[in-house]
Write an enzyme that holds these catalytic residues in place. Structure first.
Site, mmCIF file in Angstrom:
data_model
loop_
_atom_site.group_PDB
_atom_site.id
_atom_site.type_symbol
_atom_site.label_atom_id
_atom_site.label_comp_id
_atom_site.label_asym_id
_atom_site.label_seq_id
_atom_site.Cartn_x
_atom_site.Cartn_y
_atom_site.Cartn_z
ATOM 1 N N THR A 167 31.665 -9.215 -7.153
ATOM 2 C CA THR A 167 31.071 -8.642 -8.353
ATOM 3 C C THR A 167 30.873 -7.138 -8.218
ATOM 4 O O THR A 167 30.684 -6.625 -7.100
ATOM 5 C CB THR A 167 29.706 -9.304 -8.634
ATOM 6 O OG1 THR A 167 29.003 -8.572 -9.634
ATOM 7 C CG2 THR A 167 28.836 -9.324 -7.378
ATOM 8 N N TYR B 93 20.974 -10.562 -5.756
ATOM 9 C CA TYR B 93 22.308 -11.041 -6.134
ATOM 10 C C TYR B 93 23.391 -10.183 -5.495
ATOM 11 O O TYR B 93 24.306 -10.686 -4.834
ATOM 12 C CB TYR B 93 22.447 -11.039 -7.655
ATOM 13 C CG TYR B 93 23.839 -11.360 -8.142
ATOM 14 C CD1 TYR B 93 24.449 -12.574 -7.847
ATOM 15 C CD2 TYR B 93 24.556 -10.434 -8.921
ATOM 16 C CE1 TYR B 93 25.726 -12.868 -8.306
ATOM 17 C CE2 TYR B 93 25.831 -10.725 -9.384
ATOM 18 C CZ TYR B 93 26.401 -11.943 -9.071
ATOM 19 O OH TYR B 93 27.669 -12.226 -9.526
#
Length: 313
Positions: free
Chosen positions: A124, A146
């Site tokens: 990501t 995250y």
């Protein structure tokens, strides 16, 4: 060619499974059907895959005993499964167990598969930090649990490549949207609020955030292109995303135009770790993959609205 897709009942994973099957791959999907968001949406995605002959096996990658249900004869593994996004309801343990521990167990399975040609880790832009506008050579500075956990997972995968134990690479995705997007994500939430005349909660200042909003079909095309040239990708990190950037407010305006109504907004406190700007630097993807996203933001949102209307009204 046999391909294993983890997180196959999720947003991007389900689209990837369909595309790879269309391209002639024998696809097997895995998903733990987590209740992080409404399981019914994952079940809807899995049902769509199964109607096309794609098996989706329910299993938890964090549990080594469950790997016994899998045949160790895959040519490719595409690893989407993760605790996604920035969420106040997700703990550090949630991110660590789903993104790090699960990845390590999957790598152990992959390493035992002697016929495996390549392991694709799906990462990501959040690994870059509060601003994600950089080429792959820039040192990551994640600013959320995250981002930190996804970077750790990426490094576990690339460590196997550096040790010559696996052929592997990592694909960093930028601001993906489109049909099947999770219910708490921007556009599905906006569409829902618009259709149901509900208030949309917007984090303070986020309407000015800049994003490389990338249609899911363009992301999947990049993944397919990576698989086609896998022999050139061992140890590589590649950004995938749209080169255009838009303010969040532009996306809100497009949804309102398509629905033909104003959406009520309710400002909430800023969210820690949220990125101020993402702009996919895809020079490497262009050169190696011939990658070129084609879907405009308005076209992609219209497709997402159509999906929502078809499935939830």
């Amino acid at each position: 060619m046999k391909v294993l897709i983890t997180g196959a009942a999720g947003f991007i994973g389900s689209h990837a499974a369909e595309r790879l099957q269309q391209e002639g791959f024998d696809v097997t999907g895995l998903d733990n059907f987590s209740d992080h968001y409404d399981i019914a949406l994952k079940e809807l995605n899995a049902e769509a895959l199964e109607k096309k002959g794609i098996e989706v096996i329910k299993m938890d990658l964090r549990n080594p005993a469950e790997y016994s249900v899998l045949s160790p004869e895959f040519d490719f593994i595409v690893h989407f499964a993760a605790q996604p996004g920035i969420s106040s309801t997700s703990t550090f343990d949630d991110y660590f167990s789903n993104n790090v521990i699960a990845t390590q167990h999957l790598l152990n399975f992959a390493e035992a598969n002697k016929d495996l040609k390549h392991f694709f880790n799906i990462s990501t832009s959040s690994v870059y930090g509060l601003e994600a506008t950089f080429p792959e050579t820039v040192a990551p500075k994640p600013a959320s649990f995250y981002g930190v956990s996804k970077l750790a997972a990426e490094q576990l995968v690339l460590a196997k490549s550096r040790a010559n134990l696996l052929k592997a690479s990592s694909l960093r995705l930028f601001s993906v949207y489109g049909p099947r997007e999770r219910p708490e994500k921007l556009y599905t939430k906006l569409i829902t609020c618009g259709v149901k005349d509900e208030v949309f909660p917007i984090f303070e200042g986020s309407e000015k955030h800049l994003r490389s909003f990338t249609y899911v079909g363009d992301i999947v095309d990049g993944i397919y292109r990576a698989i086609k040239v896998y022999e050139d990708l061992d140890g590589e990190i590649i950004n995938l995303g749209a080169e255009d950037e838009h303010k969040t407010q532009e996306g809100i305006n497009i949804v309102e135009d398509i629905l033909g109504k104003r959406i009520k907004l309710e400002v909430q406190p800023r969210r820690a770790g949220d990125q101020f700007r993402t702009l996919a630097n895809i020079g490497k993807a262009k050169k190696i993959l011939g990658y070129k996203p084609k879907t405009s933001l308005k076209e992609g949102i219209r497709l997402q609205v159509d999906w929502y209307m078809e499935n939830f009204l």
